[in-house]
Design a protein around this motif. Structure first.
Motif, PDB file in Angstrom:
ATOM      1  N   GLY A  16      19.768  31.145  26.538  1.00 55.48           N
ATOM      2  CA  GLY A  16      19.894  32.570  26.820  1.00 55.48           C
ATOM      3  C   GLY A  16      20.423  32.906  28.200  1.00 55.48           C
ATOM      4  O   GLY A  16      20.705  34.066  28.487  1.00 55.48           O
ATOM      5  N   ASP A  17      20.563  31.920  29.065  1.00 58.38           N
ATOM      6  CA  ASP A  17      21.068  32.191  30.414  1.00 58.38           C
ATOM      7  C   ASP A  17      22.535  32.593  30.375  1.00 58.38           C
ATOM      8  O   ASP A  17      23.293  32.187  29.497  1.00 58.38           O
ATOM      9  N   ILE A  18      22.927  33.379  31.354  1.00 57.10           N
ATOM     10  CA  ILE A  18      24.318  33.725  31.579  1.00 57.10           C
ATOM     11  C   ILE A  18      24.703  33.108  32.917  1.00 57.10           C
ATOM     12  O   ILE A  18      24.072  33.395  33.936  1.00 57.10           O
ATOM     13  N   ILE A  19      25.729  32.270  32.890  1.00 55.49           N
ATOM     14  CA  ILE A  19      26.189  31.598  34.106  1.00 55.49           C
ATOM     15  C   ILE A  19      27.507  32.234  34.508  1.00 55.49           C
ATOM     16  O   ILE A  19      28.492  32.172  33.777  1.00 55.49           O
ATOM     17  N   TYR A  20      27.515  32.868  35.672  1.00 54.34           N
ATOM     18  CA  TYR A  20      28.722  33.499  36.188  1.00 54.34           C
ATOM     19  C   TYR A  20      29.412  32.515  37.128  1.00 54.34           C
ATOM     20  O   TYR A  20      28.790  31.971  38.032  1.00 54.34           O
ATOM     21  N   VAL A  21      30.698  32.292  36.882  1.00 53.29           N
ATOM     22  CA  VAL A  21      31.470  31.373  37.710  1.00 53.29           C
ATOM     23  C   VAL A  21      32.417  32.208  38.565  1.00 53.29           C
ATOM     24  O   VAL A  21      33.225  32.978  38.047  1.00 53.29           O
ATOM     25  N   ASP A  22      32.305  32.070  39.872  1.00 51.25           N
ATOM     26  CA  ASP A  22      33.061  32.882  40.817  1.00 51.25           C
ATOM     27  C   ASP A  22      34.544  32.519  40.806  1.00 51.25           C
ATOM     28  O   ASP A  22      34.961  31.510  40.247  1.00 51.25           O
ATOM     29  N   THR A  23      35.335  33.343  41.436  1.00 51.59           N
ATOM     30  CA  THR A  23      36.758  33.095  41.608  1.00 51.59           C
ATOM     31  C   THR A  23      36.962  31.772  42.327  1.00 51.59           C
ATOM     32  O   THR A  23      36.245  31.461  43.273  1.00 51.59           O
ATOM     33  N   GLU A  47      40.764  35.032  33.631  1.00 56.60           N
ATOM     34  CA  GLU A  47      41.491  33.817  33.277  1.00 56.60           C
ATOM     35  C   GLU A  47      42.417  33.364  34.400  1.00 56.60           C
ATOM     36  O   GLU A  47      42.705  32.182  34.542  1.00 56.60           O
ATOM     37  N   ILE A  48      42.889  34.290  35.203  1.00 55.11           N
ATOM     38  CA  ILE A  48      43.795  33.961  36.299  1.00 55.11           C
ATOM     39  C   ILE A  48      43.030  33.439  37.513  1.00 55.11           C
ATOM     40  O   ILE A  48      43.492  32.555  38.219  1.00 55.11           O
ATOM     41  N   ASN A  49      41.836  33.981  37.749  1.00 52.58           N
ATOM     42  CA  ASN A  49      41.117  33.691  38.987  1.00 52.58           C
ATOM     43  C   ASN A  49      40.035  32.623  38.886  1.00 52.58           C
ATOM     44  O   ASN A  49      39.559  32.150  39.911  1.00 52.58           O
ATOM     45  N   THR A  50      39.617  32.239  37.693  1.00 48.72           N
ATOM     46  CA  THR A  50      38.596  31.203  37.530  1.00 48.72           C
ATOM     47  C   THR A  50      39.216  30.076  36.714  1.00 48.72           C
ATOM     48  O   THR A  50      39.418  30.207  35.508  1.00 48.72           O
ATOM     49  N   VAL A  51      39.536  28.982  37.398  1.00 47.09           N
ATOM     50  CA  VAL A  51      40.300  27.895  36.778  1.00 47.09           C
ATOM     51  C   VAL A  51      39.574  26.567  36.987  1.00 47.09           C
ATOM     52  O   VAL A  51      39.185  26.229  38.108  1.00 47.09           O
ATOM     53  N   PHE A  52      39.414  25.829  35.891  1.00 46.43           N
ATOM     54  CA  PHE A  52      38.946  24.447  35.951  1.00 46.43           C
ATOM     55  C   PHE A  52      40.171  23.577  35.758  1.00 46.43           C
ATOM     56  O   PHE A  52      40.802  23.600  34.709  1.00 46.43           O
ATOM     57  N   ASP A  53      40.525  22.802  36.784  1.00 41.87           N
ATOM     58  CA  ASP A  53      41.766  22.034  36.790  1.00 41.87           C
ATOM     59  C   ASP A  53      41.447  20.572  37.082  1.00 41.87           C
ATOM     60  O   ASP A  53      40.878  20.248  38.114  1.00 41.87           O
ATOM     61  N   ASN A  54      41.819  19.711  36.154  1.00 41.32           N
ATOM     62  CA  ASN A  54      41.570  18.279  36.305  1.00 41.32           C
ATOM     63  C   ASN A  54      42.902  17.566  36.483  1.00 41.32           C
ATOM     64  O   ASN A  54      43.556  17.200  35.516  1.00 41.32           O
ATOM     65  N   ALA A  55      43.304  17.344  37.712  1.00 41.09           N
ATOM     66  CA  ALA A  55      44.614  16.760  37.983  1.00 41.09           C
ATOM     67  C   ALA A  55      44.765  15.363  37.395  1.00 41.09           C
ATOM     68  O   ALA A  55      45.862  14.953  37.056  1.00 41.09           O
ATOM     69  N   SER A  56      43.661  14.631  37.235  1.00 40.39           N
ATOM     70  CA  SER A  56      43.777  13.266  36.713  1.00 40.39           C
ATOM     71  C   SER A  56      43.974  13.239  35.203  1.00 40.39           C
ATOM     72  O   SER A  56      44.441  12.242  34.660  1.00 40.39           O
TER      73      SER A  56
END
Length: 90
Positions: A16-23, A47-56
């Protein structure tokens, strides 16, 4: 790069938790191979400001084993497990 706050939240969540991920652009060990085993919502700023990027590009972003998990306003890019090319296992 923001790691600690996000990782701490994902590890210590409850149903039930809501996890907010910052910019920000999130990368590194604490932002991949996540295990989401509780019914949670994960919400970024956009979608533009919160990005998970895995360069590998060699690991999954997450494995989701719970029902009713909602992910919104997040971009997940360059993730794919080497053996199967899948970024998120549900």
């Amino acid at each position: 790069m923001k790691k600690s706050l996000w990782y701490k939240d994902i590890v210590n969540y409850n149903n039930g938790d809501i996890i907010y991920v910052d910019t920000g652009t999130y990368s590194g060990a604490n932002n991949r191979s996540l295990v989401i085993s509780k019914e949670v919502q994960i919400i970024g700023t956009s979608e533009i400001n919160t990005v998970f990027d895995n360069a590998s590009n060699t690991q999954r972003w997450a494995t989701i084993s719970a029902s009713n998990v909602k992910i919104s306003k997040i971009t997940i890019t360059r993730f794919a497990l080497t053996t199967d090319g899948i970024a998120m296992e549900i």
